[in-house]
Design a protein around this motif. Sequence first.
Motif, PDB file in Angstrom:
ATOM      1  N   ILE A   1      34.939 -15.303   7.097  1.00  0.00           N
ATOM      2  CA  ILE A   1      35.745 -16.264   6.347  1.00  0.00           C
ATOM      3  C   ILE A   1      35.053 -16.629   5.038  1.00  0.00           C
ATOM      4  O   ILE A   1      35.681 -16.688   3.970  1.00  0.00           O
TER       5      ILE A   1
ATOM      6  N   MET B   1      42.035 -18.510   1.790  1.00  0.00           N
ATOM      7  CA  MET B   1      41.655 -18.850   3.164  1.00  0.00           C
ATOM      8  C   MET B   1      42.560 -18.140   4.174  1.00  0.00           C
ATOM      9  O   MET B   1      43.783 -18.305   4.133  1.00  0.00           O
TER      10      MET B   1
ATOM     11  N   GLY C   1      43.907 -18.537   7.012  1.00  0.00           N
ATOM     12  CA  GLY C   1      44.349 -19.400   8.096  1.00  0.00           C
ATOM     13  C   GLY C   1      45.829 -19.225   8.373  1.00  0.00           C
ATOM     14  O   GLY C   1      46.474 -18.300   7.879  1.00  0.00           O
TER      15      GLY C   1
ATOM     16  N   VAL D   1      39.058 -22.287   9.862  1.00  0.00           N
ATOM     17  CA  VAL D   1      39.702 -22.500   8.562  1.00  0.00           C
ATOM     18  C   VAL D   1      40.319 -23.895   8.494  1.00  0.00           C
ATOM     19  O   VAL D   1      40.175 -24.615   7.502  1.00  0.00           O
TER      20      VAL D   1
ATOM     21  N   ALA E   1      38.203 -25.716   5.877  1.00  0.00           N
ATOM     22  CA  ALA E   1      38.783 -25.486   4.550  1.00  0.00           C
ATOM     23  C   ALA E   1      38.923 -26.761   3.713  1.00  0.00           C
ATOM     24  O   ALA E   1      38.518 -26.776   2.550  1.00  0.00           O
TER      25      ALA E   1
END
Length: 339
Positions: free
Chosen positions: A89, A116, A118, A325, A329
């Motif tokens: 990631i 990201m 996700g 994430v 994030a």
Amino acid sequence: MLILARTYLISALGVGAFYLLSLPLPFLLGPITACLIAALAGLDLRGQPVVNDAMRAILGVAVGATLTLPVVLSMGAMWPTLAMIPLMIAAIGAVGIPYFVRLWGFDFATSYYSAMPGGLQDMLVFGEEAGGDVRALSLIHATRVLVIVMLLPFVLSLGWEVDLTNPPGAPASSIAPAQLLLMVAAGLVGWQGAKRIGLFGASILGPLIVAALLAITGLLQSRPPAEAIFAAQFFIGMVVGTKYSGVTGHEVRRDVAAALGFCVIILLLALAFAELAVFWDLAPHLEALLAFAPGGQAEMTVLALVVGADVAFVVAHHLLRIIAVILGAPIAARIFDRR
């Protein structure tokens, strides 16, 4: 109602076309392709959120049913490859954020949440709160999922000669009625219960947890029938394709083109991490590829079920990716934005 009926008809035509052409995964890739073509042609398409969640609940039960006590006890051995997920990631973010900012001129919030890997809905919520371009985020993540889901079956079938024609489960007629009722109960109770407590991914994680508890105790001894898995493939494929409904030429030239370039980046990074896992003898090739491919959680679950991979291994890595994430994030975005 007319738009919904048109969407179903187009998706069904996609299934038929894939069958006639002997292409892999007709129930998944057929609706994706047909709805994508129709959306790019300007047709208005849409699905039913409740039905889509119900299909995700089927996948949750399918995964949970595989988590028997021996499987759960063996999951501790996954920690070396699970530890690689946050590193992947970070690598994707380190390359993806500058890619969107410098090469395509997106603002920081849009670039960050586009990079990201996700869930689509979570990244849209976070990105909107940070002031990002929600439409661009939607198209970029939809393209990421679409490219990976479309590409992987062909890689598996043509490159590794994986048989994608095997049924994803036993026929419903061969499963005891009591087991079928137990699966329905696990899906409904898990879905609605998780929804009430606000669990992310409630429609798939809730049924997964309830079905896993039933499987660990030995009460649930079967996976959902093949007919249910085919239905889940159909509706999930349709949802992916309809994400492009209303797309404009400008969005194709900028947002979708940027997403396609990003797909090359993340696929190379995911392949590198998968190869490292294989090189260090941490996972077989098939499981490593499916575990590190940053596609949608539901779509990767479908592929794992169809190809006969270790579903628990694949799903554990995708769950960790989504959780990492979602939790990390927003915090990391604030830190980078200040800098």
